[in-house]
Design a protein around this motif. Structure first.
Motif, short mmCIF file in Angstrom:
data_model
loop_
_atom_site.label_atom_id
_atom_site.label_comp_id
_atom_site.label_asym_id
_atom_site.label_seq_id
_atom_site.Cartn_x
_atom_site.Cartn_y
_atom_site.Cartn_z
N ARG A 98 0.83 -1.22 0.00
CA ARG A 98 0.00 0.00 0.00
C ARG A 98 0.86 1.26 0.00
NH1 ARG A 98 -5.44 -0.10 1.23
NH2 ARG A 98 -5.29 1.96 2.15
N CYS A 99 1.90 1.24 0.81
CA CYS A 99 2.78 2.41 0.91
C CYS A 99 3.45 2.68 -0.43
CB CYS A 99 3.83 2.17 1.99
SG CYS A 99 5.04 3.49 2.16
N VAL A 100 3.96 1.63 -1.07
CA VAL A 100 4.63 1.78 -2.36
C VAL A 100 3.66 2.32 -3.41
CG1 VAL A 100 5.72 0.49 -4.25
CG2 VAL A 100 6.35 0.01 -1.89
N GLN A 101 2.46 1.77 -3.46
CA GLN A 101 1.47 2.25 -4.43
C GLN A 101 1.07 3.69 -4.15
OE1 GLN A 101 -1.51 -0.76 -3.79
NE2 GLN A 101 -0.89 -1.92 -5.61
N ASP A 102 0.84 4.01 -2.87
CA ASP A 102 0.41 5.36 -2.50
C ASP A 102 1.45 6.42 -2.85
OD1 ASP A 102 -1.95 4.33 -1.59
OD2 ASP A 102 -1.43 4.43 0.54
N GLU A 103 2.72 6.01 -2.91
CA GLU A 103 3.78 6.95 -3.24
C GLU A 103 4.08 6.97 -4.75
OE1 GLU A 103 7.14 6.23 -0.74
OE2 GLU A 103 6.06 6.82 1.09
N GLY A 104 3.23 6.27 -5.52
CA GLY A 104 3.32 6.36 -6.97
C GLY A 104 4.27 5.39 -7.64
N HIS A 105 4.72 4.38 -6.92
CA HIS A 105 5.63 3.40 -7.51
C HIS A 105 4.86 2.15 -7.93
CE1 HIS A 105 8.82 5.94 -6.01
NE2 HIS A 105 8.36 5.81 -4.77
N LYS A 106 5.45 1.39 -8.82
CA LYS A 106 4.79 0.20 -9.35
C LYS A 106 5.03 -1.02 -8.45
CE LYS A 106 4.79 1.39 -14.29
NZ LYS A 106 5.20 0.94 -15.64
N VAL A 107 4.04 -1.93 -8.45
CA VAL A 107 4.16 -3.21 -7.76
C VAL A 107 3.95 -4.31 -8.79
CG1 VAL A 107 3.24 -4.72 -5.97
CG2 VAL A 107 3.35 -2.24 -5.58
N PHE A 108 4.91 -5.25 -8.87
CA PHE A 108 4.86 -6.32 -9.87
C PHE A 108 4.70 -7.67 -9.17
CE2 PHE A 108 7.69 -2.95 -11.36
CZ PHE A 108 7.16 -2.64 -12.61
N PRO A 109 3.63 -8.43 -9.45
CA PRO A 109 3.52 -9.78 -8.87
C PRO A 109 4.32 -10.80 -9.67
CG PRO A 109 1.57 -9.29 -10.17
CD PRO A 109 2.43 -8.06 -10.23
N ILE A 110 5.10 -11.61 -8.98
CA ILE A 110 5.84 -12.72 -9.60
C ILE A 110 5.25 -14.00 -9.02
CG2 ILE A 110 8.11 -13.66 -10.13
CD1 ILE A 110 7.70 -10.75 -11.03
N PRO A 111 4.27 -14.60 -9.71
CA PRO A 111 3.49 -15.68 -9.10
C PRO A 111 4.27 -16.99 -8.96
CG PRO A 111 2.86 -15.38 -11.39
CD PRO A 111 3.81 -14.27 -11.07
N GLY A 112 3.75 -17.82 -8.08
CA GLY A 112 4.38 -19.12 -7.83
C GLY A 112 3.60 -19.90 -6.80
N ALA A 113 4.30 -20.66 -5.98
CA ALA A 113 3.67 -21.57 -5.03
C ALA A 113 2.85 -20.83 -3.98
CB ALA A 113 4.73 -22.42 -4.35
N CYS A 114 1.75 -21.48 -3.58
CA CYS A 114 0.91 -21.01 -2.48
C CYS A 114 0.32 -22.24 -1.81
CB CYS A 114 -0.20 -20.10 -3.00
SG CYS A 114 -1.41 -19.61 -1.74
N ALA A 115 0.56 -22.42 -0.52
CA ALA A 115 0.13 -23.63 0.18
C ALA A 115 -1.38 -23.83 0.10
CB ALA A 115 0.59 -23.59 1.63
N ALA A 116 -2.14 -22.74 0.25
CA ALA A 116 -3.60 -22.85 0.24
C ALA A 116 -4.11 -23.37 -1.10
CB ALA A 116 -4.23 -21.50 0.56
N VAL A 117 -3.60 -22.82 -2.19
CA VAL A 117 -4.05 -23.22 -3.53
C VAL A 117 -3.55 -24.63 -3.86
CG1 VAL A 117 -3.94 -22.68 -5.98
CG2 VAL A 117 -4.24 -20.84 -4.30
N ALA A 118 -2.31 -24.94 -3.49
CA ALA A 118 -1.79 -26.28 -3.75
C ALA A 118 -2.62 -27.33 -3.02
CB ALA A 118 -0.33 -26.35 -3.31
#
Length: 276
Positions: A98-118
């Protein structure tokens, strides 16, 4: 690399699940912010990554945030990793994103493993709708209140649970949801001693209670959502009905609750039959 925050998923137990993109990003960013640097350093060493590493979690002090902000001011890039799996899924990072977005910077998701979904993918429970609940409250009363609020939820429920609480949680699920509600235990997913077992809650509770090995490691619990009939009853009414049915014949329990609530006796009786 383009300046911004890269939210990088890491393996939940098997290094072979690390994506090439995740490795490339962690090698190229200027700084890696990790939930636990000791844990993440083993992962980085395995892949030959020597990017500078710092500790960051949702309770980090202002110095940690200032260091990350300094990278963005210098048009540099930062990666965020948790101990395992996808950051922010029951892990730190929400406030930083939230802080990064609020200050105008980009956020990039790099997807992969997640215990809940697996765990969901291999549980054998309905997957068209699911609700991730994370960790239930540790105290008994708060835990049972939360489960009561979820008892009529029709989506498949996904919980994380600590090994030392797994028996108590399963017993609470039996008490609130009934012994026949189908559930699944996914323990140590992707690791050497992986266990995935689906059965009625009472059977699952007995299995875990009688095998100490099932009370160790990383645990995901999944519970089938309520049937349409279960969802029709108010949680308090259903709980009272189930408790009475443990002491009285089903027809008598339904009659007593119908008398005090004004609900139809047949509806209550059919609800009890649906639990058998």
């Amino acid at each position: 690399m383009e300046s911004g925050l890269y939210v990088v998923a890491t393996p939940i137990g098997n290094f072979g699940d690390m994506s090439q993109r995740a490795v490339d990003v962690l090698r190229q960013v200027d700084l890696i912010a990790a939930e636990d640097t000791r844990h993440s350093r083993r992962l980085l060493q395995h892949f030959g990554i020597d990017t500078p590493l710092m500790a960051y979690h949702d309770h980090s002090d202002d110095r940690a945030l200032r260091r990350i902000r300094g990278c963005f001011e210098a048009h540099e890039s930062v990666a965020l990793v948790s101990d395992a799996g996808t950051p922010l899924v029951s892990d730190p990072g929400y406030r930083l994103v939230r802080c990064v977005q609020d200050e105008g910077h980009k956020v990039f998701p790099i997807p992969g493993a997640c215990a809940a979904v697996a765990a969901l993918s291999a549980a054998g429970l309905p997957t068209d709708r699911f609700l991730f609940e994370g960790f239930l409250p540790a105290k008994r009363g708060a835990r049972e209140n939360r489960l009561q609020a979820l008892r009529t939820e029709s989506a498949t429920l996904i919980f994380y649970e600590a090994p030392h609480r797994i028996v108590d949680t399963l017993e609470a699920l039996v008490e609130v949801f009934g012994p026949t509600r189908e559930a699944a235990l996914a323990r140590e997913v992707t690791k050497l001693y992986e266990t995935i077992r689906r059965s009625p809650l009472s059977t699952l509770a007995q299995f875990v209670r009688e095998d100490n090995n099932q009370q160790k490691g990383e645990i995901v619990l999944l519970v089938t959502g309520a049937s349409a009939r279960e969802s029709e009853l108010d949680a308090d009414v259903a709980s009272l009905l189930i408790r009475l049915a443990q002491e009285l014949p089903a027809r008598r329990a339904a009659a007593v609750v119908a008398e005090h609530t004004g609900l139809r006796k047949k509806q209550l009786y059919d609800y009890l039959l649906s639990l058998k």
